[in-house]
Motif scaffolding. Structure first.
Motif, PDB file in Angstrom:
ATOM      1  N   PHE A  58      23.354  16.556  83.903  1.00  8.40           N
ATOM      2  CA  PHE A  58      22.121  17.266  83.602  1.00  8.40           C
ATOM      3  C   PHE A  58      22.459  18.703  83.226  1.00  8.40           C
ATOM      4  CE2 PHE A  58      20.913  13.834  86.347  1.00  8.40           C
ATOM      5  CZ  PHE A  58      19.705  13.405  85.846  1.00  8.40           C
ATOM      6  N   SER A  59      21.652  19.295  82.326  1.00  5.44           N
ATOM      7  CA  SER A  59      21.898  20.669  81.915  1.00  5.44           C
ATOM      8  C   SER A  59      20.592  21.334  81.492  1.00  5.44           C
ATOM      9  CB  SER A  59      22.889  20.712  80.758  1.00  5.44           C
ATOM     10  OG  SER A  59      23.075  22.027  80.312  1.00  5.44           O
ATOM     11  N   ARG A  60      20.520  22.648  81.679  1.00  6.34           N
ATOM     12  CA  ARG A  60      19.385  23.433  81.209  1.00  6.34           C
ATOM     13  C   ARG A  60      19.683  24.094  79.870  1.00  6.34           C
ATOM     14  NH1 ARG A  60      15.811  23.961  85.416  1.00  6.34           N
ATOM     15  NH2 ARG A  60      16.709  23.792  87.476  1.00  6.34           N
ATOM     16  N   THR A  61      20.941  24.272  79.533  1.00  5.91           N
ATOM     17  CA  THR A  61      21.289  25.018  78.331  1.00  5.91           C
ATOM     18  C   THR A  61      21.884  24.159  77.227  1.00  5.91           C
ATOM     19  OG1 THR A  61      23.434  25.551  79.293  1.00  5.91           O
ATOM     20  CG2 THR A  61      21.655  27.151  79.590  1.00  5.91           C
ATOM     21  N   ARG A  62      22.473  23.023  77.546  1.00  5.59           N
ATOM     22  CA  ARG A  62      23.056  22.165  76.519  1.00  5.59           C
ATOM     23  C   ARG A  62      22.026  21.175  76.015  1.00  5.59           C
ATOM     24  NH1 ARG A  62      28.017  19.728  79.289  1.00  5.59           N
ATOM     25  NH2 ARG A  62      27.792  18.275  77.573  1.00  5.59           N
ATOM     26  N   ALA A  63      22.100  20.866  74.725  1.00  2.71           N
ATOM     27  CA  ALA A  63      21.153  19.940  74.110  1.00  2.71           C
ATOM     28  C   ALA A  63      21.569  18.502  74.400  1.00  2.71           C
ATOM     29  CB  ALA A  63      21.102  20.173  72.608  1.00  2.71           C
ATOM     30  N   GLY A  72      16.448  26.361  71.332  1.00  2.00           N
ATOM     31  CA  GLY A  72      15.137  25.708  71.316  1.00  2.00           C
ATOM     32  C   GLY A  72      14.291  26.096  72.517  1.00  2.00           C
ATOM     33  N   ARG A  73      14.908  26.205  73.666  1.00  4.12           N
ATOM     34  CA  ARG A  73      14.164  26.574  74.874  1.00  4.12           C
ATOM     35  C   ARG A  73      13.701  28.030  74.826  1.00  4.12           C
ATOM     36  NH1 ARG A  73      16.400  22.778  79.517  1.00  4.12           N
ATOM     37  NH2 ARG A  73      17.061  21.095  78.175  1.00  4.12           N
ATOM     38  N   LEU A  74      14.539  28.889  74.267  1.00  9.28           N
ATOM     39  CA  LEU A  74      14.108  30.288  74.102  1.00  9.28           C
ATOM     40  C   LEU A  74      12.965  30.384  73.098  1.00  9.28           C
ATOM     41  CD1 LEU A  74      17.538  32.160  74.102  1.00  9.28           C
ATOM     42  CD2 LEU A  74      15.748  32.277  75.836  1.00  9.28           C
ATOM     43  N   ALA A  75      13.027  29.603  72.027  1.00  9.37           N
ATOM     44  CA  ALA A  75      11.948  29.618  71.029  1.00  9.37           C
ATOM     45  C   ALA A  75      10.637  29.127  71.641  1.00  9.37           C
ATOM     46  CB  ALA A  75      12.335  28.757  69.831  1.00  9.37           C
ATOM     47  N   ILE A  76      10.691  28.084  72.459  1.00  8.08           N
ATOM     48  CA  ILE A  76       9.480  27.583  73.123  1.00  8.08           C
ATOM     49  C   ILE A  76       8.912  28.647  74.057  1.00  8.08           C
ATOM     50  CG2 ILE A  76       8.664  25.924  74.849  1.00  8.08           C
ATOM     51  CD1 ILE A  76      10.484  23.866  73.543  1.00  8.08           C
ATOM     52  N   TRP A 125      12.336  24.273  80.409  1.00  4.02           N
ATOM     53  CA  TRP A 125      13.524  24.763  81.111  1.00  4.02           C
ATOM     54  C   TRP A 125      13.974  23.850  82.237  1.00  4.02           C
ATOM     55  CZ3 TRP A 125      16.841  28.278  79.508  1.00  4.02           C
ATOM     56  CH2 TRP A 125      16.429  29.129  78.502  1.00  4.02           C
ATOM     57  N   ARG A 126      13.323  22.705  82.400  1.00  2.00           N
ATOM     58  CA  ARG A 126      13.751  21.741  83.411  1.00  2.00           C
ATOM     59  C   ARG A 126      15.115  21.179  83.017  1.00  2.00           C
ATOM     60  NH1 ARG A 126      11.282  15.969  83.886  1.00  2.00           N
ATOM     61  NH2 ARG A 126      11.407  16.408  81.689  1.00  2.00           N
ATOM     62  N   ALA A 127      15.934  20.852  83.977  1.00  2.00           N
ATOM     63  CA  ALA A 127      17.247  20.265  83.690  1.00  2.00           C
ATOM     64  C   ALA A 127      17.039  18.840  83.168  1.00  2.00           C
ATOM     65  CB  ALA A 127      18.107  20.250  84.941  1.00  2.00           C
ATOM     66  N   HIS A 128      17.474  18.605  81.927  1.00  3.23           N
ATOM     67  CA  HIS A 128      17.344  17.293  81.310  1.00  3.23           C
ATOM     68  C   HIS A 128      18.670  16.564  81.341  1.00  3.23           C
ATOM     69  CE1 HIS A 128      13.312  17.769  79.619  1.00  3.23           C
ATOM     70  NE2 HIS A 128      13.611  19.044  79.487  1.00  3.23           N
TER      71      HIS A 128
END
Length: 131
Positions: A58-63, A72-76, A125-128
């Motif tokens: 799981f990661s918050r920063t990697r796609a 993408g998360r910063l843009a959202i 920003w949830r860990a996917h």
């Protein structure tokens, strides 16, 4: 050659201990004694999953395949901030904060404006799962 389960009709490869769909134990001669079989003929515990728990990542920063990367998360997050700023200035901005009534009105009307985008930012920003 595939074997058809007598209970559910699913086809499984030869040599499997139990059906992959209903987990019914096959009538195999020399069944291992340590295999936990219930009274009804089904496995007491289903077979292990194909993806081990320690292989998931799981990661918050990697796609991942179903998530955005850091950009993408910063843009959202920035897109969700824009309606909040716009609503603040439409309600009178800093001038409405000088009186108690204006402050209460601003707080009541701005509450949904800040809460709804907050849910989008929280989910973004949830860990996917990426693997």
């Amino acid at each position: 050659m595939a074997v058809v389960c007598s209970t559910c009709g699913a086809s499984d490869p030869d040599g499997t201990l139990a059906c992959g769909l209903c987990h019914r134990v096959r009538e195999v001669h020399g069944l291992a004694a340590e295999t936990p079989v219930g009274a009804n003929g089904f496995l007491a515990t289903p077979p292990r999953a194909t993806v081990r728990l320690d292989e998931r990542e799981f990661s918050r920063t990697r796609a991942g395949s179903m998530s955005f990367g850091l950009r993408g998360r910063l843009a959202i997050s920035l897109l969700c901030l824009a309606p909040c700023i716009g609503a603040f200035f439409l309600m009178g901005g800093l001038e409405s904060m000088h009186s108690l009534g204006g402050l209460i009105t601003l707080a009541i009307t701005m509450l949904p404006t800040f809460l709804l985008p907050g849910f989008f930012v929280r989910d973004a920003w949830r860990a996917h799962r990426i693997r």
